[in-house]
Motif scaffolding. Structure first.
Motif, PDB file in Angstrom:
ATOM      1  N   ASP A 110       0.785  -1.176  -0.067  1.00 31.55           N
ATOM      2  CA  ASP A 110       0.120   0.006   0.075  1.00 31.55           C
ATOM      3  C   ASP A 110       0.941   1.069  -0.073  1.00 31.55           C
ATOM      4  N   ALA A 111       1.852   1.259   0.742  1.00 30.56           N
ATOM      5  CA  ALA A 111       2.940   2.417   0.851  1.00 30.56           C
ATOM      6  C   ALA A 111       3.425   2.694  -0.774  1.00 30.56           C
ATOM      7  N   LEU A 112       3.699   1.588  -1.368  1.00 24.99           N
ATOM      8  CA  LEU A 112       4.304   1.712  -2.727  1.00 24.99           C
ATOM      9  C   LEU A 112       3.316   2.067  -3.778  1.00 24.99           C
ATOM     10  N   ARG A 140       0.885   6.190  -7.303  1.00 26.48           N
ATOM     11  CA  ARG A 140      -0.443   6.163  -7.943  1.00 26.48           C
ATOM     12  C   ARG A 140      -0.614   7.436  -8.489  1.00 26.48           C
ATOM     13  N   ASP A 141      -0.012   8.729  -8.388  1.00 25.90           N
ATOM     14  CA  ASP A 141      -0.419   9.784  -9.375  1.00 25.90           C
ATOM     15  C   ASP A 141       0.666  10.158 -10.314  1.00 25.90           C
ATOM     16  N   GLU A 142       1.578   9.181 -10.513  1.00 25.87           N
ATOM     17  CA  GLU A 142       2.755   9.299 -11.487  1.00 25.87           C
ATOM     18  C   GLU A 142       2.109   8.427 -12.746  1.00 25.87           C
ATOM     19  N   PRO A 143       2.178   9.141 -14.007  1.00 29.27           N
ATOM     20  CA  PRO A 143       1.891   8.432 -15.152  1.00 29.27           C
ATOM     21  C   PRO A 143       2.724   7.038 -15.391  1.00 29.27           C
ATOM     22  N   LEU A 144       1.894   5.950 -15.556  1.00 34.80           N
ATOM     23  CA  LEU A 144       2.684   4.783 -15.641  1.00 34.80           C
ATOM     24  C   LEU A 144       2.446   4.080 -17.094  1.00 34.80           C
ATOM     25  N   ARG A 145       3.453   3.555 -17.800  1.00 31.08           N
ATOM     26  CA  ARG A 145       3.044   3.133 -19.184  1.00 31.08           C
ATOM     27  C   ARG A 145       2.822   1.594 -19.176  1.00 31.08           C
ATOM     28  N   ALA A 146       3.584   1.197 -18.085  1.00 31.50           N
ATOM     29  CA  ALA A 146       3.437  -0.537 -18.197  1.00 31.50           C
ATOM     30  C   ALA A 146       3.670  -1.006 -16.968  1.00 31.50           C
ATOM     31  N   LEU A 147       3.006  -1.859 -16.130  1.00 31.18           N
ATOM     32  CA  LEU A 147       2.942  -2.480 -14.775  1.00 31.18           C
ATOM     33  C   LEU A 147       3.206  -3.779 -15.203  1.00 31.18           C
ATOM     34  N   VAL A 148       4.355  -4.456 -14.849  1.00 31.74           N
ATOM     35  CA  VAL A 148       4.664  -6.024 -15.232  1.00 31.74           C
ATOM     36  C   VAL A 148       4.597  -6.868 -13.982  1.00 31.74           C
ATOM     37  N   ASN A 149       3.696  -7.439 -13.956  1.00 36.35           N
ATOM     38  CA  ASN A 149       3.376  -8.434 -12.612  1.00 36.35           C
ATOM     39  C   ASN A 149       4.073  -9.545 -12.977  1.00 36.35           C
ATOM     40  N   ASN A 150       5.629  -9.489 -12.734  1.00 34.61           N
ATOM     41  CA  ASN A 150       6.099 -10.837 -13.066  1.00 34.61           C
ATOM     42  C   ASN A 150       6.644 -11.465 -11.723  1.00 34.61           C
TER      43      ASN A 150
END
Length: 262
Positions: free
Chosen positions: A67-69, A74-84
């Motif tokens: 949750d801290a991460l 969460r307010d930064e634009p993220l182009r890809a989240l890789v759940n590896n």
């Protein structure tokens, strides 16, 4: 510059993805529970340009740390989240402690689901894509992997539903279904009691290297694919499971007989 977050980034496929993505000019946020290995890998990637590679050492099954991460990003634009990040086990279901199944589900299903839901605002801002490293074990049964098969099947179903629900938000989903890779996930497999598995893994088809899988994954992300089945042998095996399940079971029992003896 595009930003990609990769979990399980300090080794195996996660590290191969980080290397390949950095070569393509991605800004990286690398997450792993092994703080020492993660710091070493980030230093190798970033050099003197520390703005391009950030590291966060945490256990993604720790809800407070996760949750801290999320709150940080969460307010930064993220182009890809890789759940590896992932874990597996090698043990017959009837002999396996429930704690092992719970651990596998926590790492392979709960953590990527919770992280994705928490970072949806960042993915919406970045027009991002969620990349989930699933497994062909989520498409067909594999002896000695009941918990892993269950977790990967649940992962696929959850994100196929989410895909339809967030499509209008500009968020994509790429499901990657590798088969057997030469990565530490099998070397670190749990046994029936949660300690390291005592026997070597069984496999079918060709065991591929992580660099090969990383290249295909980033190509699929770049071209907007929704699903990636890189190994045709196991893809055909999954068809056999659907078309002739009894034959599939007979062949699997023959190939994975060591799992019945362990």
């Amino acid at each position: 510059m595009k930003t990609m977050l990769i979990t399980g980034a300090a080794s195996g496929l996660g590290w191969a993805l980080a290397l390949a993505a950095r070569q393509q000019g991605w800004r990286l946020i690398l997450v792993d529970r092994d703080a020492r290995a993660l710091a070493d890998k980030c230093a190798r990637l970033a050099g003197t340009d520390t703005d391009t590679v950030r590291q966060r050492a945490l256990d993604l099954t720790d809800a407070a740390a996760r949750d801290a991460l999320v709150a940080e990003l969460r307010d930064e634009p993220l182009r890809a989240l890789v759940n590896n990040a992932g874990i597996t086990h090698r043990s017959p279901a009837a002999a396996t402690d429930m704690a092992v199944f719970q651990r596998v589900m926590a790492v392979d299903w709960e953590a990527p689901v919770a992280l994705t839901l928490g970072l949806l605002p960042a993915l919406r801002r970045g027009g991002g894509t969620v990349v989930n490293i699933g497994s062909m074990a989520g498409w067909m049964p594999v002896l000695g992997r009941a918990g892993y098969c269950s977790a990967k099947a649940a992962l696929g179903q959850f994100f196929e539903v989410l895909r339809g629900e967030v499509a209008d938000d500009g968020v994509g989903v790429l499901m990657v279904y590798p088969s057997f890779l030469a990565t530490p996930i099998e070397a670190n497999a749990l046994g029936f009691d949660g300690r390291p598995a005592a026997h070597a893994r069984s496999s079918v088809g060709r065991v591929r290297d992580a660099d090969w899988m990383a290249r295909l994954t980033l190509d699929a992300l770049d071209t907007g694919k929704r699903r990636l089945f890189p190994d045709r042998f196991t893809w055909f095996a999954s068809l056999l499971w659907r078309l002739a399940p009894d034959l599939y079971h007979r062949l699997m029992r023959r190939r994975f007989a060591v799992e019945l003896e362990s």
